[in-house]
Design an enzyme around this catalytic site. Structure first.
Site, PDB file in Angstrom:
ATOM      1  N   HIS A  66       7.780 -26.989   0.444  1.00  0.00           N
ATOM      2  CA  HIS A  66       7.032 -28.058  -0.231  1.00  0.00           C
ATOM      3  C   HIS A  66       5.899 -27.480  -1.071  1.00  0.00           C
ATOM      4  O   HIS A  66       4.945 -28.171  -1.395  1.00  0.00           O
ATOM      5  CB  HIS A  66       6.501 -29.039   0.815  1.00  0.00           C
ATOM      6  CG  HIS A  66       7.596 -29.632   1.641  1.00  0.00           C
ATOM      7  ND1 HIS A  66       8.212 -30.816   1.326  1.00  0.00           N
ATOM      8  CD2 HIS A  66       8.251 -29.152   2.732  1.00  0.00           C
ATOM      9  CE1 HIS A  66       9.178 -31.062   2.210  1.00  0.00           C
ATOM     10  NE2 HIS A  66       9.222 -30.062   3.068  1.00  0.00           N
ATOM     11  N   GLU A  77       0.830  -1.205   0.000  1.00  0.00           N
ATOM     12  CA  GLU A  77       0.000   0.000   0.000  1.00  0.00           C
ATOM     13  C   GLU A  77       0.866   1.257   0.000  1.00  0.00           C
ATOM     14  O   GLU A  77       0.444   2.311  -0.473  1.00  0.00           O
ATOM     15  CB  GLU A  77      -0.932  -0.008   1.225  1.00  0.00           C
ATOM     16  CG  GLU A  77      -2.340   0.435   0.876  1.00  0.00           C
ATOM     17  CD  GLU A  77      -3.371   0.169   1.964  1.00  0.00           C
ATOM     18  OE1 GLU A  77      -4.433  -0.350   1.617  1.00  0.00           O
ATOM     19  OE2 GLU A  77      -3.121   0.464   3.142  1.00  0.00           O
ATOM     20  N   LYS A  93     -13.844   1.758  -2.863  1.00  0.00           N
ATOM     21  CA  LYS A  93     -14.664   2.152  -1.710  1.00  0.00           C
ATOM     22  C   LYS A  93     -15.889   2.925  -2.188  1.00  0.00           C
ATOM     23  O   LYS A  93     -17.012   2.688  -1.730  1.00  0.00           O
ATOM     24  CB  LYS A  93     -13.865   3.070  -0.774  1.00  0.00           C
ATOM     25  CG  LYS A  93     -12.850   2.372   0.082  1.00  0.00           C
ATOM     26  CD  LYS A  93     -12.318   3.369   1.102  1.00  0.00           C
ATOM     27  CE  LYS A  93     -11.053   2.910   1.759  1.00  0.00           C
ATOM     28  NZ  LYS A  93     -10.407   3.941   2.558  1.00  0.00           N
TER      29      LYS A  93
HETATM   30  O1  PA5 Z   1      -3.073   1.497   6.058  1.00  0.00           O
HETATM   31  C1  PA5 Z   1      -4.112   2.052   5.806  1.00  0.00           C
HETATM   32  O2  PA5 Z   1      -4.228   3.304   5.815  1.00  0.00           O
HETATM   33  C2  PA5 Z   1      -5.368   1.253   5.488  1.00  0.00           C
HETATM   34  O3  PA5 Z   1      -5.065  -0.095   5.335  1.00  0.00           O
HETATM   35  C3  PA5 Z   1      -6.398   1.414   6.598  1.00  0.00           C
HETATM   36  O4  PA5 Z   1      -5.838   0.988   7.814  1.00  0.00           O
HETATM   37  C4  PA5 Z   1      -7.655   0.621   6.303  1.00  0.00           C
HETATM   38  O5  PA5 Z   1      -8.192   0.998   5.070  1.00  0.00           O
HETATM   39  C5  PA5 Z   1      -8.711   0.838   7.406  1.00  0.00           C
HETATM   40  O6  PA5 Z   1      -8.991   2.205   7.519  1.00  0.00           O
HETATM   41  P1  PA5 Z   1      -9.720   2.796   8.779  1.00  0.00           P
HETATM   42  O7  PA5 Z   1      -8.820   2.626   9.952  1.00  0.00           O
HETATM   43  O8  PA5 Z   1      -9.957   4.230   8.460  1.00  0.00           O
HETATM   44  O9  PA5 Z   1     -11.003   2.044   8.957  1.00  0.00           O
END
Ligand code: PA5
Length: 462
Positions: free
Chosen positions: A326, A299, A443
């Protein structure tokens, strides 16, 4: 082999990056040195930006925001909790899972209460109804002994919000409004967002996701520490490990700085046709650390580079030794030579199991108990060495991060080390590691299809 300084205990072994047997897949000391001026510059920039309030995750082990509050709240709720449900996803879940698997027994939830130092932990990071109801079946009937930690920085995450609505409803049905709502603790942004507004309205107990700390960098804040403290993990030792690593990854010399050394290796290989980065712990305890790393890496670094519009980013892959020998090693050795491997190795396991000697006339059995490494831990580490050398024989480069032991301190070091690699990689690659613009469309489409007001028009048409 390099030893990290400033009371860190992890060791970084890069021998099988530089080994001549790798032929054209070897990185020479000159290759790394050629990157050193740029890395030195980057480390200087990060230090200056940090003083100006950027890279806020770096301050967590030093400032320890709300630590006493986290511990007090955990101490209070531990008294009345047999089940802890964490509702969160992505950065609001993966760290919690990784800490629990690393520092508590794999059988934790199966142990009777007097054999575990805290409640059973269920981190619900998906909305699969079958799994959800399976977990619910464990807590139905004991809602009065169940605590729910809703973790969402934004409060806008459909999966977490849906779970919150269901679990809150069941709590209220079972316990009534006042007692039911009292079982909910919310971890969210200190001031803004939907979840904060709900906290204010319902007067929930709450903790903060610190300002400027994104989900995937938040495990060493209230996000990861509350469930850890509830489950008896030594959160001070975790933060001490991270703080020790802070000193090491603040060193201005890129040859001394372990985060810069790891970034250099990954960046140079990325540039040289190895976009796949495999993390392979030889430790069941560290298995979910590789999952946490996968999100952090993907990410943060999989982006469109603003300078030229190129799609860039390494693909992080998790594997597990010896299990995946394996399953994956055939590909890793004979498939495309497009990967760099990181092994996690543990020198001393929390316990070890002697392999008994039997069938002395059958060599395929006898050597296991006869060997001076004839324990399960010994076998696992020998298998790591064997795989590493087998990879080397196929010209596959690997580095090893060695844990003397898996403790809260060494896990804190590891988390902080790998988080600190990210901004260095971001600068080398020319991308912002702290945003995630590409997850937005999915989203918004979910909001559209679920009929959320304000999303009537399909974002595909925009
Ligand atoms: O690392 C990140 O920013 C994302 O993976 C968020 O943690 C994830 O989308 C969850 O978001 P939130 O904490 O706003 O629910």
């Amino acid at each position: 082999m390099g030893t990290m300084t400033h009371k860190t205990t992890l060791k970084l072994d890069t021998r099988h990056i530089h080994d001549e047997r790798l032929g054209p897949h070897r990185l020479t000391p000159q290759d790394v040195q050629a990157l050193a001026p740029r890395l030195r510059e980057i480390l200087g920039e990060i230090a200056a930006e940090r003083s100006a309030g950027r890279h806020r995750f770096r301050d967590l082990p030093l400032e320890r925001p709300q630590l006493q509050e986290i511990k007090d709240l955990a101490a209070e709720y531990r008294e009345t909790t047999d089940n802890l449900l964490v509702l969160g996803i992505g950065g609001s879940a993966l760290g919690n899972i990784a800490l629990q698997s690393a520092l508590n027994p794999a059988t934790w939830n199966l142990l009777p209460p007097d054999r575990r130092n805290g409640p059973r932990l269920f981190v619900l990071d998906n909305v699969d109804p079958v799994w959800f109801e399976a977990v619910m079946s464990f807590v139905e009937g004991s809602w009065d002994r169940t605590t729910v930690n809703v973790i969402s920085k934004s409060g806008e995450t459909a999966e977490t919000s849906a779970q919150f609505l269901i679990v809150r409803d069941r709590l209220i049905q079972a316990l009534g409004e006042a007692e039911g709502e009292d079982r909910i603790i919310v971890t969210t942004d200190a001031r803004s967002g939907t979840m904060r507004a709900i906290v204010d309205r319902q007067e929930y107990r709450s903790l903060n996701v610190p300002d400027g700390v994104g989900g995937r960098f938040s495990v060493l804040s209230a996000v990861g520490l509350f469930s850890a403290a509830m489950c008896g993990i030594d959160v001070d030792a975790l933060l001490d490990g991270a703080a020790a690593m802070d000193a090491a990854v603040s060193l201005p010399d890129p040859q001394e700085n372990p985060a810069a050394r790891i970034a250099a290796i990954h960046y140079l290989y990325l540039e040289r046709g190895k976009p796949l980065h495999v993390m392979m712990p030889y430790s069941q305890q560290l298995r979910d650390m590789a999952d946490w790393y996968r999100q952090l890496w993907a990410e943060s670094l999989g982006k469109i580079r603003p300078a030229d519009g190129a799609n860039v980013g390494p693909t992080p892959i998790k594997a597990l030794g010896a299990t995946d020998q394996h399953s994956q090693v055939q590909l890793y050795r004979e498939g495309p030579n497009d990967k760099v491997f990181t092994f996690l190795e543990v020198e001393e396991f929390d316990c070890d199991t002697i392999i008994p000697r039997a069938f002395s006339d059958i060599e395929a059995m006898d050597y296991l108990g006869r060997s001076e490494d004839g324990t399960l831990g010994g076998l696992l580490n020998i298998e790591k060495k064997a795989t590493e050398l087998a990879m080397l024989a196929s010209g596959r480069p690997s580095l090893t991060v060695r844990f003397p032991q898996v403790t809260a301190h060494s896990v804190g070091e590891f988390i902080y080390l790998y988080e600190s690699v990210i901004p260095i990689m971001g600068k080398l690659m020319g991308v912002d590691p702290y945003d995630q613009p590409a997850v937005e469309l999915g989203k918004k489409l979910t909001f559209h299809f679920m009929g959320r007001r304000g999303y009537e028009k399909s974002p595909m048409e925009e």
